[in-house]
Write a protein that holds these residues in place. Structure first.
Motif, short mmCIF file in Angstrom:
data_model
loop_
_atom_site.label_atom_id
_atom_site.label_comp_id
_atom_site.label_asym_id
_atom_site.label_seq_id
_atom_site.Cartn_x
_atom_site.Cartn_y
_atom_site.Cartn_z
N GLU A 22 0.85 -1.19 0.00
CA GLU A 22 0.00 0.00 0.00
C GLU A 22 0.88 1.24 0.00
O GLU A 22 1.78 1.38 0.82
CB GLU A 22 -0.90 0.00 1.23
N VAL A 23 0.60 2.15 -0.91
CA VAL A 23 1.35 3.39 -0.99
C VAL A 23 0.81 4.39 0.04
O VAL A 23 -0.40 4.59 0.13
CB VAL A 23 1.26 3.99 -2.39
N GLN A 24 1.71 4.98 0.79
CA GLN A 24 1.33 6.01 1.77
C GLN A 24 2.30 7.17 1.70
O GLN A 24 3.50 6.96 1.48
CB GLN A 24 1.30 5.44 3.18
N LEU A 25 1.78 8.36 1.88
CA LEU A 25 2.59 9.57 1.95
C LEU A 25 2.14 10.35 3.18
O LEU A 25 0.94 10.57 3.37
CB LEU A 25 2.42 10.44 0.71
N VAL A 26 3.09 10.77 3.98
CA VAL A 26 2.79 11.51 5.20
C VAL A 26 3.63 12.79 5.23
O VAL A 26 4.87 12.71 5.24
CB VAL A 26 3.07 10.66 6.45
N GLU A 27 2.94 13.92 5.25
CA GLU A 27 3.63 15.22 5.31
C GLU A 27 3.86 15.62 6.75
O GLU A 27 3.07 15.28 7.64
CB GLU A 27 2.81 16.31 4.62
N SER A 28 4.92 16.37 6.97
CA SER A 28 5.19 16.95 8.27
C SER A 28 6.03 18.20 8.08
O SER A 28 6.55 18.45 7.00
CB SER A 28 5.93 15.96 9.18
N GLY A 29 6.12 18.99 9.17
CA GLY A 29 6.98 20.16 9.15
C GLY A 29 6.25 21.48 8.97
O GLY A 29 6.89 22.53 8.99
N GLY A 30 4.94 21.45 8.80
CA GLY A 30 4.21 22.69 8.67
C GLY A 30 4.17 23.45 9.98
O GLY A 30 4.56 22.93 11.04
N GLY A 31 3.70 24.68 9.92
CA GLY A 31 3.59 25.48 11.13
C GLY A 31 3.43 26.94 10.80
O GLY A 31 3.12 27.31 9.68
N LEU A 32 3.66 27.76 11.82
CA LEU A 32 3.54 29.20 11.70
C LEU A 32 4.93 29.82 11.61
O LEU A 32 5.81 29.50 12.42
CB LEU A 32 2.80 29.76 12.92
N VAL A 33 5.12 30.68 10.64
CA VAL A 33 6.41 31.35 10.46
C VAL A 33 6.16 32.79 10.04
O VAL A 33 5.14 33.09 9.41
CB VAL A 33 7.26 30.59 9.41
N GLN A 34 7.08 33.66 10.38
CA GLN A 34 6.95 35.06 9.99
C GLN A 34 7.39 35.25 8.54
O GLN A 34 8.22 34.50 8.02
CB GLN A 34 7.78 35.95 10.90
N SER A 74 11.88 30.81 7.00
CA SER A 74 12.06 29.56 6.27
C SER A 74 11.38 28.42 6.99
O SER A 74 11.18 28.46 8.21
CB SER A 74 13.55 29.24 6.13
N LEU A 75 11.07 27.40 6.21
CA LEU A 75 10.44 26.20 6.74
C LEU A 75 10.79 25.05 5.81
O LEU A 75 10.90 25.25 4.59
CB LEU A 75 8.92 26.40 6.78
N THR A 76 10.97 23.87 6.37
CA THR A 76 11.22 22.69 5.55
C THR A 76 10.14 21.67 5.80
O THR A 76 9.91 21.26 6.95
CB THR A 76 12.59 22.07 5.86
N LEU A 77 9.46 21.29 4.74
CA LEU A 77 8.44 20.24 4.82
C LEU A 77 9.05 18.90 4.43
O LEU A 77 9.96 18.84 3.59
CB LEU A 77 7.29 20.56 3.88
N SER A 78 8.53 17.85 5.04
CA SER A 78 8.97 16.50 4.71
C SER A 78 7.78 15.68 4.25
O SER A 78 6.67 15.86 4.75
CB SER A 78 9.60 15.83 5.93
N CYS A 79 8.04 14.80 3.31
CA CYS A 79 7.02 13.86 2.84
C CYS A 79 7.65 12.47 2.91
O CYS A 79 8.52 12.15 2.09
CB CYS A 79 6.59 14.20 1.43
#
Length: 123
Positions: free
Chosen positions: A1-13, A17-22
């Protein structure tokens, strides 16, 4: 089964900078392309970046060129979206998706989707 899970979001000014992961499972990177999409309230989902699994070729929407970088770490089965110089207009839910893509910008070409992670950029 294929799954993708995002993380790393949030609040930034703004300007930050922000780094998202999948993190993906159920397939190997050379099988598919992996893209990042954004959807702001009241708008359609739009592709911002994509990385081709077979050779690492990358694609970007004009609005993020020079600010966002997509990359992958095959050993960690993870695709990243490094986002710099963030603007309030970047506020959206960010989704990663995978598939045997012909047109990287076309969400219909992607077969598998994560649930998304919220990015909010304050002014």
């Amino acid at each position: 089964e294929v799954q993708l899970v995002e993380s790393g979001g949030g609040l930034v000014q703004a300007g930050g900078s922000l780094t998202l992961s999948c993190t993906v499972s159920g397939f190997t990177f050379d099988e598919y392309e992996v893209g990042w999409f954004v959807q702001a309230p009241g708008t359609e989902r739009q592709a911002v970046a994509c990385i081709r699994g077979s050779d690492g070729t990358t694609y970007y929407h004009d609005s993020v060129k020079g600010r966002f970088t997509i990359s992958s770490d095959n050993a960690k089965s993870t695709v990243y979206l490094q986002m710099n110089s963030l603007e309030p207009e970047d506020t959206a839910v960010y989704y990663c998706a995978a598939g045997g893509v012909i047109n990287w910008w076309n969400e219909l070409d992607y077969d598998f989707w994560g649930r998304g992670t919220q990015v909010t950029v304050s002014s």
